[in-house]
Design a protein around this motif. Sequence first.
Motif, mmCIF file in Angstrom:
data_model
loop_
_atom_site.group_PDB
_atom_site.id
_atom_site.type_symbol
_atom_site.label_atom_id
_atom_site.label_comp_id
_atom_site.label_asym_id
_atom_site.label_seq_id
_atom_site.Cartn_x
_atom_site.Cartn_y
_atom_site.Cartn_z
ATOM 1 N N GLU A 1 -10.397 3.788 5.545
ATOM 2 C CA GLU A 1 -9.205 3.152 6.122
ATOM 3 C C GLU A 1 -9.544 1.788 6.714
ATOM 4 O OE1 GLU A 1 -7.249 5.968 8.629
ATOM 5 O OE2 GLU A 1 -6.229 6.858 6.914
ATOM 6 N N GLU B 1 1.441 1.491 6.727
ATOM 7 C CA GLU B 1 1.010 1.280 8.118
ATOM 8 C C GLU B 1 -0.348 0.593 8.190
ATOM 9 O OE1 GLU B 1 1.439 4.685 10.561
ATOM 10 O OE2 GLU B 1 3.592 4.771 10.223
ATOM 11 N N LEU B 2 -1.140 0.739 7.122
ATOM 12 C CA LEU B 2 -2.473 0.119 7.118
ATOM 13 C C LEU B 2 -2.396 -1.399 6.971
ATOM 14 C CD1 LEU B 2 -4.563 2.583 4.919
ATOM 15 C CD2 LEU B 2 -4.625 2.346 7.375
ATOM 16 N N GLU C 1 -10.491 -12.478 17.662
ATOM 17 C CA GLU C 1 -9.108 -12.065 17.951
ATOM 18 C C GLU C 1 -8.498 -11.364 16.724
ATOM 19 O OE1 GLU C 1 -4.997 -14.265 19.067
ATOM 20 O OE2 GLU C 1 -6.842 -15.391 19.451
ATOM 21 N N LEU C 2 -8.790 -11.937 15.556
ATOM 22 C CA LEU C 2 -8.261 -11.388 14.303
ATOM 23 C C LEU C 2 -8.821 -9.987 14.027
ATOM 24 C CD1 LEU C 2 -6.590 -12.408 11.758
ATOM 25 C CD2 LEU C 2 -8.784 -12.814 10.706
ATOM 26 N N PHE D 1 -2.873 -17.381 11.827
ATOM 27 C CA PHE D 1 -4.329 -17.468 11.670
ATOM 28 C C PHE D 1 -4.719 -18.338 10.470
ATOM 29 C CE2 PHE D 1 -3.966 -13.753 14.321
ATOM 30 C CZ PHE D 1 -5.034 -13.904 15.186
ATOM 31 N N ARG E 1 -7.200 -7.366 15.953
ATOM 32 C CA ARG E 1 -5.917 -6.894 15.405
ATOM 33 C C ARG E 1 -6.102 -5.766 14.387
ATOM 34 N NH1 ARG E 1 -1.547 -10.729 15.647
ATOM 35 N NH2 ARG E 1 -1.915 -11.939 17.529
ATOM 36 N N THR F 1 -7.820 -1.638 5.508
ATOM 37 C CA THR F 1 -7.114 -2.502 6.452
ATOM 38 C C THR F 1 -7.688 -3.908 6.412
ATOM 39 O OG1 THR F 1 -6.905 -0.557 7.814
ATOM 40 C CG2 THR F 1 -6.289 -2.587 8.847
ATOM 41 N N ASN G 1 -3.939 3.564 15.164
ATOM 42 C CA ASN G 1 -2.679 4.244 14.889
ATOM 43 C C ASN G 1 -2.878 5.357 13.846
ATOM 44 O OD1 ASN G 1 0.065 4.706 15.010
ATOM 45 N ND2 ASN G 1 0.502 3.251 13.368
ATOM 46 N N ALA G 2 -3.545 4.988 12.730
ATOM 47 C CA ALA G 2 -3.763 5.963 11.655
ATOM 48 C C ALA G 2 -4.633 7.124 12.150
ATOM 49 C CB ALA G 2 -4.426 5.286 10.460
ATOM 50 N N VAL H 1 -5.279 -2.151 15.489
ATOM 51 C CA VAL H 1 -3.911 -1.617 15.652
ATOM 52 C C VAL H 1 -3.626 -0.570 14.578
ATOM 53 C CG1 VAL H 1 -1.455 -2.191 15.685
ATOM 54 C CG2 VAL H 1 -3.109 -3.705 16.803
ATOM 55 N N PRO H 2 -3.700 -0.939 13.271
ATOM 56 C CA PRO H 2 -3.420 0.101 12.264
ATOM 57 C C PRO H 2 -4.467 1.209 12.223
ATOM 58 C CG PRO H 2 -4.036 -1.955 11.202
ATOM 59 C CD PRO H 2 -3.918 -2.250 12.650
ATOM 60 N N ALA I 1 -6.398 -5.497 3.404
ATOM 61 C CA ALA I 1 -4.987 -5.864 3.575
ATOM 62 C C ALA I 1 -4.886 -7.193 4.329
ATOM 63 C CB ALA I 1 -4.249 -4.767 4.332
ATOM 64 N N MET I 2 -5.776 -7.370 5.296
ATOM 65 C CA MET I 2 -5.770 -8.603 6.085
ATOM 66 C C MET I 2 -6.144 -9.800 5.203
ATOM 67 S SD MET I 2 -7.593 -9.083 9.717
ATOM 68 C CE MET I 2 -6.435 -8.341 10.833
ATOM 69 N N LEU J 1 0.044 -3.284 8.579
ATOM 70 C CA LEU J 1 0.827 -3.855 9.669
ATOM 71 C C LEU J 1 -0.063 -3.974 10.908
ATOM 72 C CD1 LEU J 1 4.104 -1.817 9.089
ATOM 73 C CD2 LEU J 1 3.621 -4.135 8.338
ATOM 74 N N PHE J 2 -0.213 -5.199 11.404
ATOM 75 C CA PHE J 2 -1.191 -5.445 12.471
ATOM 76 C C PHE J 2 -0.572 -5.772 13.824
ATOM 77 C CE2 PHE J 2 -2.831 -6.935 8.389
ATOM 78 C CZ PHE J 2 -3.900 -6.073 8.244
ATOM 79 N N PHE K 1 0.826 -1.202 0.000
ATOM 80 C CA PHE K 1 0.000 0.000 0.000
ATOM 81 C C PHE K 1 0.866 1.260 0.000
ATOM 82 C CE2 PHE K 1 -4.431 -1.271 1.229
ATOM 83 C CZ PHE K 1 -4.228 -2.632 1.157
#
Lengths: 225, 242
Positions: free
Chosen positions: B151, A92-93, B176-177, A110, B180, B155, B187-188, B183-184, B158-159, A95-96, A88
């Motif tokens: 966003e 940062e989007l 749990e997933l 997972f 996660r 995200t 942060n963003a 986090v981004p 992205a996962m 990275l978890f 991307f």
Amino acid sequence: MAFIELENIEYSTKKRKLNKEKLFNGLDLKIENNAFVTIIGDNGIGKTTLSKLIIGEINPDKGSVFLNGQEVKAYERFEIGKMIGYLFQNEELQLFCNKIEEELLFSYEFGEGITEEIHTRFNNIIKELSLEKVLKTPINKLSKGEKKRVAIGTILMNTPKFIILDEPTVGLDAKLIDDFRNIILKIYQQGIGILLISHDMSFIKSLPTKIYKISTGGIVNECNI
Amino acid sequence: MSVTFDPRTKIFSVVVLSGMVLLSPNLMNQLMIMIMTILLCLMFGVNIFILLKKIKKFLVLFLGIIVIQSIFTNGQTDLVFIGSFTILSVEGLQLGINYMLRVLVIVFCGAIVSSSSMRNTMQGMVQLGLPYEFALMTSIGVRFLPILMDEIKQTYMAMELRGINIKKIPLRRRIELIGRLFVPIVNATLVRAKKLSESTEMRGYIIGEVRSSYYRLRFKGCDIILGLSIIIMAFLILFIIR
């Protein structure tokens, strides 16, 4: 056989639809297996949109997108992710986790589980991307260049056939761009195809890549710079 | 010829509509409020078709809520039942539709407010006597929501692109997933909030300072006519046509 094929694509964003404008009006593009292709073009011409069409994030209004001979629509997103890695613009989007090891092993934690082979792959990628020194550093404390490398690492862990890099040099200084170039070249030499989207002409010039320019309406022409 | 209404007229109409929908005693009333909301949306230049397209995904949720409302409502006229267990009753259905109409009116009200530019809405709030900070925070919140949603979408994608088949993961692991994901996103959001506060301070926005403005909004004839019409309509719907 082309690995990525876009056939007679017509696409409009919602805003353009209101003005009856088309971003792409009959876009055709074929990218072979293991190819290194760079897409250039003015801001807002549709470079990132093109990459979104390839990974199936958006669907064309008309026309078809094929991945490995099959229409993108036929794949689940996770199947696309196993074939194509996507870096991307804002890494940062994607990275978890807070530790590099956790981050790189995330999809296996997972998914299929972490085996000996996965651990070996992890160690190789860490060496290849020169991340050994920062392995224990929390990800949020890493520099932008290091975060980009971690994001590339997460992509390589999936052993993709193709990688899409969306403006990877934005925000990097000359030294980091140089490091990044070496990483891209290493990846390409491993037989992984690369689709680079960039504005950075000096960076593009230094790479062994075919260059396509997108013009208004989604006309794609091969060009030299 | 298109008419541009004052943002204060829009804020006033939103306050009246939301108040009416909360006070309305029956379904007939709420249907009329809904029609009034649609008419106002058209007058304020809100594209209803685009709005409906956006909330299309939530229609299934609305239907689910109607059924749940109906199950937990003791009705006298059963429509769908298994033995002595009522799944759908007329009273339950009415309550569910009530709920749906209320939510739709609130959503349409949001669209009415955001049909003015951020600057105009803020000026309208300030001229109505609301604190400047409140007006600024509200307008920033309204404008940042789509960015935040985008966003979250990126995200999540992205996962999935990590090659994880989210559908096949057991529920506990899936929770749990999804955890996660934050986090981004957090942060963003924090980074964006910090940048925003820095840029607003750089432009001289300091909390607590009294701000003045050369720009003044002025009511036009059409605002006054519409404002009065809204009051008359509200009175008619709430107190005459019951």
